[in-house]
Design a protein around this motif. Sequence first.
Motif, mmCIF file in Angstrom:
data_model
loop_
_atom_site.group_PDB
_atom_site.id
_atom_site.type_symbol
_atom_site.label_atom_id
_atom_site.label_comp_id
_atom_site.label_asym_id
_atom_site.label_seq_id
_atom_site.Cartn_x
_atom_site.Cartn_y
_atom_site.Cartn_z
ATOM 1 N N GLU A 186 -6.198 -0.117 -5.170
ATOM 2 C CA GLU A 186 -7.618 -1.342 -4.969
ATOM 3 C C GLU A 186 -8.255 -2.045 -6.532
ATOM 4 O O GLU A 186 -8.596 -0.948 -7.109
ATOM 5 C CB GLU A 186 -8.496 -1.120 -3.796
ATOM 6 C CG GLU A 186 -7.794 -0.686 -2.493
ATOM 7 C CD GLU A 186 -8.202 -0.653 -1.414
ATOM 8 O OE1 GLU A 186 -9.200 0.806 -1.935
ATOM 9 O OE2 GLU A 186 -7.965 -0.533 -0.196
ATOM 10 N N ASN A 204 0.944 -1.027 0.184
ATOM 11 C CA ASN A 204 0.078 0.260 0.028
ATOM 12 C C ASN A 204 0.825 0.941 -0.203
ATOM 13 O O ASN A 204 1.868 1.047 -0.348
ATOM 14 C CB ASN A 204 -0.530 -0.004 0.982
ATOM 15 C CG ASN A 204 -0.243 -0.351 2.537
ATOM 16 O OD1 ASN A 204 0.376 0.522 2.762
ATOM 17 N ND2 ASN A 204 -0.276 -1.251 3.074
ATOM 18 N N ALA A 262 -6.757 -4.919 -4.336
ATOM 19 C CA ALA A 262 -5.388 -5.471 -4.229
ATOM 20 C C ALA A 262 -5.206 -6.647 -4.739
ATOM 21 O O ALA A 262 -3.412 -6.289 -5.796
ATOM 22 C CB ALA A 262 -5.238 -5.859 -2.242
#
Length: 283
Positions: free
Chosen positions: A127, A103, A129
Amino acid sequence: MQRIWVLLRLAAALGVGWRFGWAWGAATLGLHAAVLAFAFVQLRWVNRPAPAWGQLLRAWVGEVVASELAFSWRQPWREWAEPDHLPAGATQGVLLVHGFSCNRARWNGWMRRLRAQGVAFVAPTLEPAFGSIDAYADDIEAGVQRLKALTGRMPLLCAHSMGGLALRAWWRRHGAGHAEAPRVITLGSPHQGTRMAALGLGVNAAQMRQGSAWLAQLPGMPDVDCLWTPCDQIVNPAERAMLPGARARRLDGVGHMGLVHSDEAWQLVQDALTSSLSTPRRI
């Protein structure tokens, strides 16, 4: 998911330590380093010319530290420790794009340094992911537009690992809407796929496999620096991190995650920002 993984590792170490002794508990935490050691050893047979044992050892030590910092601390617990920075009057901007199973906290060190320099930056968390890399294009475009609106110019685009492919997917979808091509820096991006993607989960992992139809249809970009390392345990064989037509820059003794911590990568960003000062802003 990463928070759960950290807690499970700690619970397992405590359980083993309680039952068999604390030395064994500490050894349980070190299993990750042992798996990484195997990943680096096999590069002696995967890459040609093969990296030296000393380079592999240095890369392994650095990778143990870098991966623990990323997956056990920054990404699970510090995702928003460094928020996007859009100061009034900023003349330069950087878009930071993370890689697979990461992230925006992947860039915490860089974001702290850019903030101190007064450089604007945006770092999205991509996203879903494990979804298609194409799904990240709109988030990247939103970040580019925010920085262009502030600075009056195209930002510098920096990507680690899968993030380099996400930038190419963004360029395919949104490139026609921009009058100028961006300067791009990719760190260990599988531009030509990687054999390790066969071990990954999700649509994006499948897209990164060697010989994938998706990757074969992905366009290049006109102004790219590719940092790569023969000690990359994730993107290999090593030449797979080089985009045809791009400027290839080799780093020795550095692993995949360690590329973001390298002095050479940071200096390349500084050089790119300095050169951009000679480009007039669009008002």
